[in-house]
Scaffold this active site. Structure first.
Site, short mmCIF file in Angstrom:
data_model
loop_
_atom_site.label_atom_id
_atom_site.label_comp_id
_atom_site.label_asym_id
_atom_site.label_seq_id
_atom_site.Cartn_x
_atom_site.Cartn_y
_atom_site.Cartn_z
CG ASP A 87 -12.75 -9.08 19.11
OD1 ASP A 87 -12.07 -8.10 18.76
OD2 ASP A 87 -14.00 -9.11 19.12
CG HIS A 170 7.29 -1.36 -0.54
ND1 HIS A 170 6.07 -0.74 -0.71
CD2 HIS A 170 7.67 -1.77 -1.78
CE1 HIS A 170 5.74 -0.79 -1.99
NE2 HIS A 170 6.68 -1.41 -2.66
CE LYS A 174 10.04 -0.67 -4.64
NZ LYS A 174 9.71 -1.48 -5.81
CD GLU A 208 1.58 -0.12 -9.94
OE1 GLU A 208 2.27 -0.61 -9.03
OE2 GLU A 208 0.41 0.26 -9.77
CG HIS A 232 5.28 4.15 -2.55
ND1 HIS A 232 5.54 3.78 -1.26
CD2 HIS A 232 4.38 3.25 -3.01
CE1 HIS A 232 4.84 2.70 -0.96
NE2 HIS A 232 4.12 2.36 -2.01
C1 BG6 Z 1 1.89 -0.27 -2.96
C2 BG6 Z 1 0.56 0.14 -3.53
O1 BG6 Z 1 2.19 0.45 -1.80
O2 BG6 Z 1 2.89 -0.04 -3.93
C3 BG6 Z 1 0.26 -0.60 -4.83
O3 BG6 Z 1 -0.47 -0.11 -2.59
C4 BG6 Z 1 1.40 -0.44 -5.81
O4 BG6 Z 1 -0.96 -0.15 -5.42
C5 BG6 Z 1 2.72 -0.78 -5.13
O5 BG6 Z 1 1.17 -1.31 -6.90
C6 BG6 Z 1 3.91 -0.48 -6.03
O6 BG6 Z 1 5.05 -1.00 -5.43
P1 BG6 Z 1 6.17 -1.72 -6.27
O7 BG6 Z 1 7.22 -2.10 -5.27
O8 BG6 Z 1 5.52 -2.90 -6.93
O9 BG6 Z 1 6.63 -0.70 -7.27
#
Ligand code: BG6
Length: 463
Positions: A87, A170, A174, A208, A232
């Site tokens: 925990d 992330h 890229k 998406e 992002h």
């Molecule tokens: C994530 C989101 O951070 O980024 C997701 O939580 C989204 O909802 C994703 O689909 C998109 O990332 P990528 O790299 O697939 O374009």
């Protein structure tokens, strides 16, 4: 701590969870294949799993991510793994981690856990003296508004100095997004036109063609603006809009990006259109009367010398017609209409198109004359595409960078807070979501905000 020493262990909090399964294990496997995984990996989570069960989970993750094509690398990864169950509220869990760390003195702690647990774990690390000479890697979302981000930064700083905190977005790992910085500042032809005198508008679409799937519980507390726009897409805007960094160190890039967020005008009620796809409320773990947006389109202004008066349009959504992300920087038309076709020319002026996914490319659109006696032409694209399979994935790159103490591709405290300050006013004060049919480009109201600038450019996964 020495600024650039390599972390000598990786501790993954939340090792039995989704993020570890989807992203972190494949990244570690890729590192093992390159001979770059040289430190013990200690997984931590609440369930009382055996090490064997964790091994199965890791193997399953790698099989799903593309298959095991290098058994030695998988064996190496499994042999580096240890598991601590406990925990996060309990000091004993942290003593067990300390023991598992053995002689390691500079661990990197990866918080792959829900944000509600960040504070508990950070405090636990501090109390157990596991933060000294250590690094902490924090997943998005970093806070859920300005106040919670400030609070989280405060807590993190009681235990870790800023240069030991690695906030993951992330998108920054890229290839196509790293290329924005390179393309802008490694070329000289762009700079004279990259401003309010030549740029008419900038638009970015992250589209998406799928829904929230099994992530309803998370998504219904977040929504599109928090999930992908504040982080992002804002990071992409900052790279497009920033001034040239004053030097080669990554602090200089962070300084210029932070200035962009600070110059963004806070969003107002009528700057954005929120949408929700048909059937969202029936998705697992979503509230029956949810007002959370699965689509968001907005206009943004950057009140700086360079960008004064230029509208930036951002749009993202689930269940749109396709999966692709593109930026379109549209230039102003020439001042005079000199040619025969000028009156009949419809469509866009010259533009620069950055394609961010599914592949990385840059296109420059210019008009050229068609053969014949008349001065009539058409717009064509010069297309530079970069495709190299086998490149590092964002998670592999970012994990390696964090463990090496390289903060270039992470977000800094002031920038994160300034980005929250822009969206903060509309997180609560907004119009109700407007419904849209699946596999359409969102509610029609989204078209209104960009109507004066030629409408949305709809990216396609195959273009
Ligand atoms: C994530 C989101 O951070 O980024 C997701 O939580 C989204 O909802 C994703 O689909 C998109 O990332 P990528 O790299 O697939 O374009």
């Amino acid at each position: 701590m020495m600024a650039k020493s390599q972390s000598d262990a990786l501790v993954i909090f939340g090792v039995t969870g989704d993020l570890a399964h989807k992203m972190i294990f494949p990244a570690l496997y890729a590192m093992a294949k390159r001979g770059a995984l040289k430190v013990p990996v200690i997984g931590v989570a609440f369930p009382k799993w055996s090490l064997e069960r964790l091994h199965k989970r890791v193997t399953d993750s790698i099989e799903r991510a593309g298959g095991v094509d290098n058994k030695r690398a998988l064996q190496l990864l499994l042999s580096q793994l240890k598991y601590v169950s406990g925990d996060y509220q309990d000091a004993k869990t942290f003593s067990a981690i300390k023991e598992a760390l053995g002689n390691a003195r500079r661990p990197a702690h990866y918080l792959a856990i829900p944000p509600s647990l960040f504070e508990t774990v950070i405090r636990g690390l501090g109390a157990a003296k596991l933060a000294e000479h250590a690094r902490v890697i924090v997943e998005k979302p970093f806070g859920r508004d300005l106040a919670s981000a400030q609070e989280l930064n405060k807590v993190a700083h009681t235990v870790f100095p800023e240069d030991s905190i690695f906030r993951i977005d992330h998108y920054l790992g890229k290839e196509a997004i790293m290329n924005i910085l390179y393309f802008r500042f490694a070329n000289s032809f762009l700079e004279p036109i990259w401003n309010r005198n030549y740029v008419a508008s900038v638009q970015i679409t992250l589209s998406e063609d799928f829904g929230v799937g099994k992530r309803g519980a998370f998504y219904d507390t977040a929504g599109c603006l928090r999930d992908v726009i504040q982080n992002h897409l804002f990071q992409v805007v900052a790279l497009l809009a920033m001034e040239p960094p004053a030097g080669r160190d990554f602090g200089a890039v962070h300084n210029e990006k932070a200035k962009v967020f600070k110059a963004m005008r806070p969003l107002g009620l009528n700057d954005l259109v929120r949408g929700q796809y048909a059937g969202y409320r029936l998705e697992p773990d979503v509230a029956k009367r949810s007002d959370v947006e699965t689509f968001c389109a907005l206009q943004l202004f950057i009140d700086s010398w360079r960008w004064d008066g230029v509208p930036w349009y951002l749009r993202s959504g689930k269940f749109l017609p396709d999966t692709a992300t593109e930026i379109l920087v549209e230039l102003k038309p020439p001042p005079q209409k000199l040619f025969a076709d000028a009156g009949s020319v419809t469509g866009r002026s010259n533009y620069v198109r950055f394609r961010l996914s599914p592949n990385s490319a840059v296109a420059l659109a210019a008009r050229v004359k068609l053969a014949g006696k008349d001065f009539v032409g058409e717009q064509r694209e010069l297309y530079l595409s970069e495709e190299r399979p086998g490149e590092e994935t964002p998670y592999e790159r970012l994990l390696g960078d964090a463990m090496a103490g390289n903060g270039a591709l992470f977000t800094r405290e002031d920038a994160v807070e300034a980005a929250w300050a822009v969206v903060d006013p509309v997180l609560k004060d907004h119009h109700r979501v407007r419904p849209y049919k699946r596999h359409t480009w969102g509610p029609k109201e989204a078209d209104t905000i960009i109507a004066a600038d030629g409408g949305w450019h709809n990216p396609s996964s195959t273009a």
